[in-house]
Write a protein that holds these residues in place. Structure first.
Motif, PDB file in Angstrom:
ATOM      1  N   ALA A 266       0.661  -1.132   0.152  1.00  0.00           N
ATOM      2  CA  ALA A 266      -0.229  -0.059  -0.008  1.00  0.00           C
ATOM      3  C   ALA A 266       1.062   0.872  -0.138  1.00  0.00           C
ATOM      4  N   VAL A 267       0.522   2.394  -0.896  1.00  0.00           N
ATOM      5  CA  VAL A 267       1.399   3.533  -1.129  1.00  0.00           C
ATOM      6  C   VAL A 267       0.103   4.482  -0.214  1.00  0.00           C
ATOM      7  N   LEU A 268       1.293   5.657   0.480  1.00  0.00           N
ATOM      8  CA  LEU A 268       0.114   6.447   0.762  1.00  0.00           C
ATOM      9  C   LEU A 268       1.512   7.596   0.595  1.00  0.00           C
ATOM     10  N   THR A 269       0.381   9.074   0.319  1.00  0.00           N
ATOM     11  CA  THR A 269       1.498   9.939   0.127  1.00  0.00           C
ATOM     12  C   THR A 269       0.323  11.089   0.768  1.00  0.00           C
ATOM     13  N   ASP A 270      -0.633  11.156   1.534  1.00  0.00           N
ATOM     14  CA  ASP A 270      -1.465  11.981   1.360  1.00  0.00           C
ATOM     15  C   ASP A 270      -2.174  11.412   2.550  1.00  0.00           C
ATOM     16  N   MET A 271      -1.872  12.020   3.796  1.00  0.00           N
ATOM     17  CA  MET A 271      -1.981  11.188   5.572  1.00  0.00           C
ATOM     18  C   MET A 271      -3.758  12.453   5.397  1.00  0.00           C
ATOM     19  N   GLY A 272      -4.130  13.580   5.297  1.00  0.00           N
ATOM     20  CA  GLY A 272      -4.776  14.384   5.513  1.00  0.00           C
ATOM     21  C   GLY A 272      -4.990  15.208   6.531  1.00  0.00           C
ATOM     22  N   VAL A 273      -3.662  14.414   7.430  1.00  0.00           N
ATOM     23  CA  VAL A 273      -3.038  16.201   8.116  1.00  0.00           C
ATOM     24  C   VAL A 273      -1.648  16.533   8.430  1.00  0.00           C
ATOM     25  N   GLY A 274      -1.865  17.233   9.290  1.00  0.00           N
ATOM     26  CA  GLY A 274      -0.413  18.157   8.745  1.00  0.00           C
ATOM     27  C   GLY A 274      -0.334  19.210   7.627  1.00  0.00           C
ATOM     28  N   ARG A 290       7.790   2.618  -7.808  1.00  0.00           N
ATOM     29  CA  ARG A 290       7.206   1.759  -9.220  1.00  0.00           C
ATOM     30  C   ARG A 290       8.069   0.577  -9.100  1.00  0.00           C
ATOM     31  N   ALA A 291       9.567   0.698  -8.807  1.00  0.00           N
ATOM     32  CA  ALA A 291      10.767  -0.216  -9.156  1.00  0.00           C
ATOM     33  C   ALA A 291       9.706  -1.192  -8.464  1.00  0.00           C
ATOM     34  N   LEU A 292       8.542  -1.237  -7.157  1.00  0.00           N
ATOM     35  CA  LEU A 292       8.690  -2.687  -6.563  1.00  0.00           C
ATOM     36  C   LEU A 292       7.534  -2.993  -7.911  1.00  0.00           C
ATOM     37  N   GLN A 293       6.853  -2.266  -7.737  1.00  0.00           N
ATOM     38  CA  GLN A 293       5.833  -2.875  -9.243  1.00  0.00           C
ATOM     39  C   GLN A 293       6.015  -3.161 -10.026  1.00  0.00           C
ATOM     40  N   THR A 294       7.808  -3.030 -11.420  1.00  0.00           N
ATOM     41  CA  THR A 294       8.216  -3.313 -11.937  1.00  0.00           C
ATOM     42  C   THR A 294       8.766  -5.156 -11.591  1.00  0.00           C
ATOM     43  N   ALA A 295       8.927  -4.973 -10.738  1.00  0.00           N
ATOM     44  CA  ALA A 295       9.731  -6.397 -10.000  1.00  0.00           C
ATOM     45  C   ALA A 295       8.763  -6.942  -9.207  1.00  0.00           C
ATOM     46  N   GLY A 296       6.788  -6.593 -10.040  1.00  0.00           N
ATOM     47  CA  GLY A 296       6.570  -7.800  -9.824  1.00  0.00           C
ATOM     48  C   GLY A 296       5.311  -7.748  -9.201  1.00  0.00           C
ATOM     49  N   ALA A 297       5.153  -6.636  -7.890  1.00  0.00           N
ATOM     50  CA  ALA A 297       4.455  -6.595  -6.198  1.00  0.00           C
ATOM     51  C   ALA A 297       3.224  -5.718  -6.472  1.00  0.00           C
ATOM     52  N   SER A 298       2.430  -6.183  -6.422  1.00  0.00           N
ATOM     53  CA  SER A 298       0.997  -5.620  -6.399  1.00  0.00           C
ATOM     54  C   SER A 298       1.120  -4.517  -5.497  1.00  0.00           C
ATOM     55  N   VAL A 299       0.567  -3.008  -5.805  1.00  0.00           N
ATOM     56  CA  VAL A 299       0.749  -1.650  -5.806  1.00  0.00           C
ATOM     57  C   VAL A 299       0.110  -1.175  -5.829  1.00  0.00           C
ATOM     58  N   GLU A 300      -0.336  -0.929  -4.468  1.00  0.00           N
ATOM     59  CA  GLU A 300      -1.896   0.419  -4.586  1.00  0.00           C
ATOM     60  C   GLU A 300      -1.843   1.842  -4.155  1.00  0.00           C
ATOM     61  N   MET A 301      -2.302   2.925  -4.457  1.00  0.00           N
ATOM     62  CA  MET A 301      -2.381   3.650  -3.222  1.00  0.00           C
ATOM     63  C   MET A 301      -3.620   3.301  -2.008  1.00  0.00           C
ATOM     64  N   ILE A 302      -3.303   3.920  -1.239  1.00  0.00           N
ATOM     65  CA  ILE A 302      -4.049   3.905  -0.326  1.00  0.00           C
ATOM     66  C   ILE A 302      -4.858   5.561  -0.169  1.00  0.00           C
ATOM     67  N   ASP A 303      -6.214   6.030   1.121  1.00  0.00           N
ATOM     68  CA  ASP A 303      -6.264   6.991   1.272  1.00  0.00           C
ATOM     69  C   ASP A 303      -5.516   7.177   2.907  1.00  0.00           C
ATOM     70  N   GLY A 304      -5.569   8.634   3.762  1.00  0.00           N
ATOM     71  CA  GLY A 304      -4.941   8.251   4.208  1.00  0.00           C
ATOM     72  C   GLY A 304      -5.927   8.086   5.692  1.00  0.00           C
ATOM     73  N   LEU A 382       4.236   1.691   2.074  1.00  0.00           N
ATOM     74  CA  LEU A 382       4.930   2.976   1.822  1.00  0.00           C
ATOM     75  C   LEU A 382       4.522   4.474   1.579  1.00  0.00           C
ATOM     76  N   MET A 383       5.562   4.752   2.566  1.00  0.00           N
ATOM     77  CA  MET A 383       5.199   6.123   2.717  1.00  0.00           C
ATOM     78  C   MET A 383       5.972   7.282   2.807  1.00  0.00           C
ATOM     79  N   PRO A 384       5.923   8.604   2.561  1.00  0.00           N
ATOM     80  CA  PRO A 384       6.761   9.253   3.488  1.00  0.00           C
ATOM     81  C   PRO A 384       7.427   9.377   4.299  1.00  0.00           C
ATOM     82  N   VAL A 385       8.453  10.033   5.240  1.00  0.00           N
ATOM     83  CA  VAL A 385       9.059   9.701   6.816  1.00  0.00           C
ATOM     84  C   VAL A 385       9.098  11.235   7.256  1.00  0.00           C
ATOM     85  N   SER A 386       8.869  12.227   6.700  1.00  0.00           N
ATOM     86  CA  SER A 386       8.642  13.762   7.221  1.00  0.00           C
ATOM     87  C   SER A 386       7.332  13.857   5.545  1.00  0.00           C
ATOM     88  N   PRO A 387       6.993  15.139   6.121  1.00  0.00           N
ATOM     89  CA  PRO A 387       6.542  15.318   5.152  1.00  0.00           C
ATOM     90  C   PRO A 387       6.912  16.189   4.650  1.00  0.00           C
TER      91      PRO A 387
END
Length: 470
Positions: A266-274, A290-304, A382-387
């Motif tokens: 799961a990929v999260l780039t918008d926590m919705g706060v902060g 994208r690197a993981l997806q290219t290597a065969g992983a199933s990658v999905e964006m999720i909401d905060g 998979l997400m940011p450490v700091s925004p």
């Protein structure tokens, strides 16, 4: 105790001495085993390096030169006999200043569990690194007011509160560092200084004074070194009531070889706060996905999964805890704190009511349930450490406003309250040399899995810039 004669011959030249600045544990122990390097000479080289660099960086709290050289000499004798105490025997390590050290190298009784395990393993403890004036706020400024400088960009912050460990690691003071993570205070300086930081599951690395959300973990230049440290640190200790049962995962030998093909990320780039996520950080997370997806992983964006009430409740509890700590301090201790800390801890906390605190605790439980629901069906997040990217070194938070002291921890603090393992890995450097990290989060107790995915990403990431200061 002098080094053996062959090691002395190989390590008398300036060039040979500097070969060990920035060397990882595997290079060092291979050289020890082959009698091509001496733990004593390596420790001396690192002390010389710190003496030349740390006036500008300010990462060292205290050095234990005599004890370290005594420990290094004992390690050298063991390597001569081909009888090391562990695969990390003779490898230099530094610990954060609030982790108890013995008064001399072979004393184990009464020291922190992490230090006790490192000494049992034969590691050479060089000294302590600086922490921020408070372990929740005041990024990069230590108790006496001086700044800990980022070795990549001295004008930018190092983050907090384990700033000294991250700076010392990036600057090559030692290959291994033990830090503390309470709200991201290990992962954030690791991200800002371009090194690897790992926050284990709560209780995986025992503490002498355990507390909710407070976790000890490694900061290193590589995932391999962090995994090797976890072999030593992840051993139970009765002093920690939250200590997890013993396990034998052999982190270092099992960290390689994860296939992304079987993973759902799961990929999260918008926590919705902060604050909004900086475009450079968002791009780094997307590239890693994208690197993981290219290597065969199933990658999905999720909401905060955080709502404003959850984030506010976490901040309330941190303020209340800080206010309690300040109330327990003597006046001579309180006056040493930056006014930022006093203002932040005292602005609202004295007026919190019992029902407010109970509601905050209920929101934390609700947050943990939301995390559990968000992670269902996914192996890792998979997400940011700091925004935000590192801000100006003189500012104690992104806004430098004690009324808004923690706007930047929405991606890190949930994992402390929820007890999940999480790691910060540098992905690339920006055009101005600033490190840009990504965060890997796993399910509770899957510490090895987080390290394995971090190692996979470490192999996939773009070519890295050369280390500052050699």
């Amino acid at each position: 105790v002098p080094a053996c004669r062959p090691c002395r011959r190989r390590l008398t030249g300036k060039e040979s001495m500097t070969d060990w600045i920035g060397a990882d544990s595997e290079k060092l122990t291979a050289a020890y085993a082959a009698q091509e390097a001496s733990p004593v000479a390596v420790a001396e080289a690192l002390f010389e390096h710190m003496a030349a660099q740390d006036e500008a960086l300010g990462a060292v709290r205290v050095l234990s030169r005599e004890a370290a050289l005594e420990s290094a000499a004992a390690s050298e004798r063991r390597w001569r006999r081909h009888a090391p105490q562990s695969p990390l025997d003779g490898v230099p390590v530094m610990v954060r200043e609030d982790i108890a050290l013995p008064s001399y190298a072979n004393e184990v009784e009464g020291v922190s569990p992490a230090v006790a395990r490192l000494l049992e393993a034969g590691c050479v403890v060089l000294g302590k690194t600086v922490m921020a004036a408070h372990d929740a706020v005041v990024a990069g400024r230590c108790i006496e007011g001086r700044l800990v400088r980022n070795p990549w960009q001295p004008a930018l912050t190092t983050g907090g509160s384990s700033a000294g460990a991250a700076v010392a690691c990036a600057a090559g003071y030692a290959p291994l560092h033990v830090a503390i993570d309470r709200i991201g205070s290990l992962r954030m300086p690791a991200a800002f200084c371009g090194v690897f930081g790992f926050k284990p599951t709560q209780g995986r690395v025992p503490l002498a004074a355990p507390a909710i959300g407070r976790v000890a973990g490694p900061i290193t230049r590589s995932v391999h070194d962090a995994a090797a440290m976890m072999n030593i640190l992840a051993r139970p200790d009765d002093r920690d009531f939250a200590c997890l049962p013993p396990e034998s995962p052999e982190y270092r030998m099992r960290v390689d070889g994860m296939s992304p093909k079987s993973l759902t990320i799961a990929v999260l780039t918008d926590m919705g706060v902060g604050p909004a996520v900086d475009p450079a950080i968002r791009l780094a997370v997307q590239e890693a996905a994208r690197a993981l997806q290219t290597a065969g992983a199933s990658v999905e964006m999720i909401d905060g999964f955080l709502d404003p009430e959850m984030f506010e409740s976490m901040q309330m509890l941190l303020e209340a805890g800080a206010h309690r700590d300040l109330e327990a301090m003597g006046e001579h201790e309180r006056v040493r704190l930056p006014g930022f800390v006093v203002d932040w801890a005292g602005r609202r906390a004295p007026g919190f009511s019992g029902p407010q605190v109970m509601q905050a605790l209920a929101d934390i439980v609700r947050m943990r349930a939301a995390i559990n629901e968000a992670m269902m069906g996914y192996d890792y997040l998979l997400m940011p450490v700091s925004p935000v990217l590192p801000w100006a070194a003189g500012s104690l938070s992104p806004t430098n406003d004690p009324q808004d002291g923690l706007p930047h921890v929405a991606f890190t603090v949930p994992w402390n309250f929820a007890e999940h393992p999480a790691a910060s890995l540098n992905w690339r450097h920006g055009a101005d040399g600033v490190p840009v990290g990504v965060q890997v989060v796993g399910h509770r107790f899957d510490d090895l899995g987080v390290l394995r995915l971090s190692r996979t990403l470490e192999i996939m990431r773009p070519e890295q810039a050369g280390w500052p200061l050699g």
